[in-house]
Design an enzyme around this catalytic site. Structure first.
Site, PDB file in Angstrom:
ATOM      1  N   CYS A   1     -25.914 -50.198  41.236  1.00  0.00           N
ATOM      2  CA  CYS A   1     -25.093 -51.241  40.886  1.00  0.00           C
ATOM      3  C   CYS A   1     -25.247 -51.868  39.742  1.00  0.00           C
ATOM      4  CB  CYS A   1     -25.125 -52.281  42.192  1.00  0.00           C
ATOM      5  SG  CYS A   1     -24.582 -51.527  43.715  1.00  0.00           S
TER       6      CYS A   1
ATOM      7  N   HIS B   1     -23.429 -59.051  39.511  1.00  0.00           N
ATOM      8  CA  HIS B   1     -22.890 -57.907  40.383  1.00  0.00           C
ATOM      9  C   HIS B   1     -22.446 -58.437  41.724  1.00  0.00           C
ATOM     10  CE1 HIS B   1     -22.638 -54.591  43.067  1.00  0.00           C
ATOM     11  NE2 HIS B   1     -23.959 -54.703  43.437  1.00  0.00           N
TER      12      HIS B   1
ATOM     13  N   ASN C   1     -18.024 -55.235  47.076  1.00  0.00           N
ATOM     14  CA  ASN C   1     -18.797 -54.652  46.129  1.00  0.00           C
ATOM     15  C   ASN C   1     -18.392 -53.307  45.789  1.00  0.00           C
ATOM     16  OD1 ASN C   1     -21.276 -53.065  45.310  1.00  0.00           O
ATOM     17  ND2 ASN C   1     -22.649 -53.718  46.533  1.00  0.00           N
TER      18      ASN C   1
END
Ligand code: ACO
Length: 388
Positions: A129, A315, A345
């Site tokens: 990520c 993020h 996400n």
């Protein structure tokens, strides 16, 4: 002289999956998901591949209009004008993903081919990520080296595409309510140009921490022996095995052929989990501290006060992580881009998609200073501070 952001884009599959839809799959409900994560829905690929998503996001960053099943939107800096940029003018493509269409060729190679970026050097980068900030940092370093003195010793890199693209729905365990609510599919892209302007990327910060307890994994071995299926041997035994090598290889091949998947354990025949597995609370603690540190470090390295940052683009893993960081940094939540409610996400793509949202929403304008922040599997974390 520096590495400036001259375009960005995002792409997402057309299917919208709401929390109520997921409540039909696992024991959960909309209220729990919204309260604990901020997520209301996510986009899920049906036919769209990671390549489809990545190419659409890249095209949006280049200003290329095409019709296709993947919805896309983009932003380009004023001096680029309205004309689409020719993909053959791109020198470098870095693709960040943990859900590529293939391990070989690389995701970047598939994108290069489809885009027609005939002169680009390309490769994949896996920092989970945190991909966006690692990708930007590597691209910026390559551009700086290529445009420094003795640049003739390196590949020229005047223009680079940094793309995060994920089809996480393929690597999510749709029977696990602790993870399946969190993820979505999508792609984001940034177009970088080396220019004379004193703007662009002003500092970068990357940090790794050992994930000794395996808090965040995908494709990791659980229990079974992850090494080749030969017995562990002393050097003497290995020598004697050389004589009967053919038999051992034949046995190994047979045992692989005969092994059956064990769906109840979620492992493939060789003991690797094909799904994202996460210790949510441990990752939450890591992430909350990582965002704060990453913002402070990027600012310190650029000699900029945190108060002077116009927007932080983190993020998008959990809205609560972002709210915690805002409080710790003493900044109002309005100073953070929140895109998680509609996208969930999307790992390496998420901050790039959020940046495109921020530009579309007018939260970030030419001349503004922003920090992108990544954190995730590895464990990785980092930030990129830039002036637009
Ligand atoms: N619906 C309803 N209840 C649930 C669900 C669900 N989907 N999931 C868990 N629960 C239950 C648990 O079973 C537990 O029940 P119990 O109290 O009876 O035992 C209760 O809810 C609380 O569970 P927690 O795990 O403590 O919930 P938490 O508040 O920590 O939220 C979450 C879980 C959302 C996963 C959070 O921990 C989180 O966001 N962690 C960080 C994720 C992250 O940042 N990932 C980034 C990297 S991802 C990447 O790199 C690919």
């Amino acid at each position: 002289m520096g590495c400036t952001i001259v375009g960005c884009g995002k792409a997402a599959p057309s299917l919208v999956v709401t929390n109520d839809d997921i409540a039909h799959l696992v024991d959960t409900d909309n209220e729990w998901i919204v309260q604990r994560t901020g997520i209301r829905c996510r986009r899920i690929a049906q036919g769209e591949s990671t390549t489809d998503l990545a190419v659409a996001a890249a095209e949006a960053a280049l200003g290329i209009e095409t019709d296709g099943p993947v919805g896309k939107s983009g932003w380009r800096c004023a001096h680029q004008g309205a004309a689409p940029l020719d993909p053959s003018s791109i020198d470098l493509i870095i693709c960040m993903t943990i859900s590529p269409d293939a391990t070989m060729p690389s995701q970047a190679a598939l994108v290069r081919q489809r885009l027609g970026a005939t002169d680009a050097v390309c490769f994949d980068l896996n920092a989970a990520c945190s991909g966006c900030v690692y990708g930007l940092s590597v691209a910026e370093s390559m551009m700086a080296a290529a445009n420094a003195t003795r640049s003739c010793t390196r590949n020229p890199v005047k223009r680079a595409l940094v793309i995060g693209a994920e089809r996480l729905s393929r690597v999510v365990d749709w029977t696990d309510r602790t993870t399946c609510i969190l993820f979505g599919d999508g792609a984001g892209a940034i177009l970088l140009e080396w220019s004379d302007a004193p703007l662009g990327i002003l500092s970068t910060f990357l940090k790794n921490t050992d994930d000794t307890d395996g808090h965040l994994t995908l494709g990791a071995a659980h229990g079974a022996n992850p090494s080749p299926p030969f017995p562990i041997e002393t050097p003497e035994a290995r020598l004697s095995r050389a004589a009967r090598q053919t038999d051992v290889l034949a046995d190994a091949a047979d045992s692989r052929r005969n092994a059956s998947a064990t769906p109840e354990s979620g492992l493939d025949p060789e003991g690797f989990s094909p799904y994202i597995a996460m210790n949510g609370q441990a990752v939450f603690r890591f992430a909350a501290a990582a965002v704060v540190e990453a913002v402070e470090e990027a600012c310190a390295r650029a000699g900029v006060s945190v108060d002077d940052i116009d927007l932080i683009v983190p993020h998008q893993a959990n809205e609560r992580i972002i709210r915690y960081a805002a409080k710790k940094l003493g900044l109002p939540i309005e100073r953070f881009q929140l895109s998680i409610n509609a996208s969930a996400n999307t790992s390496a793509a998420s901050a790039l998609m959020a940046l495109t949202d921020a530009l579309a929403q007018g939260k970030l304008r030419a001349g503004d200073t922003a920090v992108m922040v990544g954190f995730g599997g590895g464990l990785t974390a980092g930030s990129v501070l830039f002036q637009l």
